[in-house]
Motif scaffolding. Structure first.
Motif, mmCIF file in Angstrom:
data_model
loop_
_atom_site.group_PDB
_atom_site.id
_atom_site.type_symbol
_atom_site.label_atom_id
_atom_site.label_comp_id
_atom_site.label_asym_id
_atom_site.label_seq_id
_atom_site.Cartn_x
_atom_site.Cartn_y
_atom_site.Cartn_z
ATOM 1 N N ASP A 31 0.836 -1.197 0.000
ATOM 2 C CA ASP A 31 0.000 0.000 0.000
ATOM 3 C C ASP A 31 0.867 1.241 0.000
ATOM 4 O OD1 ASP A 31 -2.487 -1.205 -0.007
ATOM 5 O OD2 ASP A 31 -2.550 -1.399 2.173
ATOM 6 N N ARG A 34 -0.065 6.802 3.313
ATOM 7 C CA ARG A 34 -1.281 7.613 3.333
ATOM 8 C C ARG A 34 -1.398 8.386 4.629
ATOM 9 N NH1 ARG A 34 -6.150 3.161 4.080
ATOM 10 N NH2 ARG A 34 -5.653 2.633 6.225
ATOM 11 N N SER A 60 -10.122 1.750 1.827
ATOM 12 C CA SER A 60 -9.546 2.693 0.873
ATOM 13 C C SER A 60 -10.632 3.625 0.364
ATOM 14 C CB SER A 60 -8.888 1.953 -0.288
ATOM 15 O OG SER A 60 -9.843 1.176 -0.955
ATOM 16 N N TRP A 81 -8.415 10.014 2.909
ATOM 17 C CA TRP A 81 -7.033 9.555 2.811
ATOM 18 C C TRP A 81 -6.321 10.291 1.689
ATOM 19 C CZ3 TRP A 81 -5.366 7.309 6.881
ATOM 20 C CH2 TRP A 81 -6.175 6.435 7.619
ATOM 21 N N TYR A 83 -2.710 10.155 -0.371
ATOM 22 C CA TYR A 83 -1.639 9.187 -0.619
ATOM 23 C C TYR A 83 -0.374 9.827 -1.173
ATOM 24 C CZ TYR A 83 -5.438 5.834 -0.134
ATOM 25 O OH TYR A 83 -6.488 5.103 0.344
ATOM 26 N N ARG A 99 -6.153 6.286 -4.482
ATOM 27 C CA ARG A 99 -5.220 5.225 -4.120
ATOM 28 C C ARG A 99 -4.635 4.561 -5.358
ATOM 29 N NH1 ARG A 99 -4.686 -0.024 -3.763
ATOM 30 N NH2 ARG A 99 -3.486 -0.928 -2.073
ATOM 31 N N SER A 100 -5.476 4.301 -6.366
ATOM 32 C CA SER A 100 -4.991 3.635 -7.577
ATOM 33 C C SER A 100 -3.973 4.491 -8.312
ATOM 34 C CB SER A 100 -6.152 3.267 -8.501
ATOM 35 O OG SER A 100 -6.850 4.420 -8.902
#
Length: 118
Positions: A31, A34, A60, A81, A83, A99-100
């Protein structure tokens, strides 16, 4: 004797290559870093203010604006979150809420094109 050296060198190359491959694959699965930030607290110089992790949902983010809005005391916090940010004190900047997108930025061997326009 020369044959023993040759075998040693080739096995060293194979083992070294396996180590590089393992490192690349494990980097993809991990991961990204974050921080839980308040989306409404952006400061042009400092970035987003970091808030307690309990304000962000544990899963997420789907990066929908307002998803993590919580009422804390008399103030409302729009937490989410953030990142791969540069963290300085209590602020985070130059990251992403996706996140991706943060995973695609990472090392070689990861899925995705890796060519983000920006």
């Amino acid at each position: 004797m020369a044959e023993t050296r040759r075998r040693l060198r080739s096995s060293t190359v194979v083992l070294g290559g396996m180590g590089v491959l393992a490192a690349a694959l494990s980097a993809c699965g991990s991961d990204p870093d974050r921080r839980c930030v308040d989306r409404d607290s952006y400061d042009y110089i400092n970035g987003y203010k970091i808030v307690a992790d309990k304000n962000c949902k544990s899963g997420s983010s789907s990066s929908s604006y307002g998803k993590g809005r919580k009422k804390t005391g008399t103030k409302s916090t729009n937490a989410d979150w953030y990142y791969d940010a540069d963290v300085s004190g209590r602020y985070a900047d130059n990251g992403t809420f996706s996140r991706s997108e943060a995973v695609d930025r990472g090392g070689f061997g990861c899925s995705g094109s890796g060519s983000g326009g920006g």
